[in-house]
Design an enzyme around this catalytic site. Structure first.
Site, PDB file in Angstrom:
ATOM      1  CB  ILE A  17      -0.899   0.028   1.139  1.00 29.86           C
ATOM      2  CG1 ILE A  17      -2.126   0.985   0.909  1.00 29.86           C
ATOM      3  CG2 ILE A  17      -0.305   0.123   2.509  1.00 29.86           C
ATOM      4  CD1 ILE A  17      -3.228   0.872   2.005  1.00 29.86           C
ATOM      5  CG  ASN A  39      -2.262   1.898  17.636  1.00 35.11           C
ATOM      6  OD1 ASN A  39      -2.322   3.087  17.946  1.00 35.11           O
ATOM      7  ND2 ASN A  39      -1.247   1.136  17.725  1.00 35.11           N
ATOM      8  N   GLY A  89       1.984  -4.736  11.332  1.00 34.46           N
ATOM      9  CA  GLY A  89       1.228  -5.166  10.314  1.00 34.46           C
ATOM     10  C   GLY A  89       1.281  -3.979   9.138  1.00 34.46           C
ATOM     11  CG  ASP A 103      -0.761   1.680  12.074  1.00 34.56           C
ATOM     12  OD1 ASP A 103      -0.541   2.549  11.211  1.00 34.56           O
ATOM     13  OD2 ASP A 103      -0.343   1.861  13.190  1.00 34.56           O
ATOM     14  CB  THR A 124      -8.628  -8.417   8.013  1.00 30.30           C
ATOM     15  OG1 THR A 124      -7.461  -8.023   7.212  1.00 30.30           O
ATOM     16  CG2 THR A 124      -9.911  -7.963   7.668  1.00 30.30           C
TER      17      THR A 124
END
Length: 169
Positions: free
Chosen positions: A11, A24, A32, A34, A120
């Protein structure tokens, strides 16, 4: 009408005005997607997130993209729900993440945006349900965004997103 595309990849390398991170509540960075976005954007991202956080689940807030390459100018931090079996409003909170991210994108003047599969990963939201919520919410949200890219991190996520897109297409 918004064009929705499903792709598999990184991404942080998307050719869009804004990318969404599955944040978060602290907005200080995590694991992950983030963690990958924070690493690519550099240390100023955590400082900017800390300055505007916390962010409640279902909400979204924006920061500059810092060290990400143009055209990415903004990172939209969306806080997804922690999966608790589906009976605690998780679907509504997840839909709100996509809706609020599009609203923030509109406020920023973004015409293209890339989303990960929010909640997810470590938050445990079932990928097939999350994909259907993502596609349905993007389709039903009024926005000035012209192009939405749903970026899968693996083949399983891509298949769920593509199936959801095809089913509603």
């Amino acid at each position: 009408m918004v064009i929705i595309e499903v792709v598999m990849g990184d991404i942080t390398r998307e050719d869009v005005d804004a990318i969404v991170t599955a944040a978060n509540e602290s907005l200080l960075g995590g694991g992950g997607v983030d963690g990958a976005i924070h690493q690519a954007a550099g240390p100023r991202l955590a400082r900017a997130g800390g300055a505007i956080g916390p962010c409640e689940p279902g909400n979204a807030m924006a920061t500059p993209a810092f060290d990400l390459n143009p055209p990415v100018r903004h990172i939209i931090h969306a806080v997804g729900p922690i999966w608790e079996g589906g009976g605690h409003g998780e679907a509504d909170v997840l839909a709100s993440c996509y809706r609020r991210s599009l609203q923030v994108a509109d406020e920023l003047g973004a015409r293209s945006i890339a989303f990960p599969a929010i909640a997810t990963g470590v938050y445990g939201f079932p990928a097939d349900q999350a994909a259907r919520i993502a596609v349905a919410t993007v389709r039903s949200t009024a926005t000035n965004v012209q192009r939405v890219r749903l970026v899968a991190f693996d083949e399983d996520a891509r298949e769920h997103l593509q199936a959801a897109l095809t089913a509603t297409g």
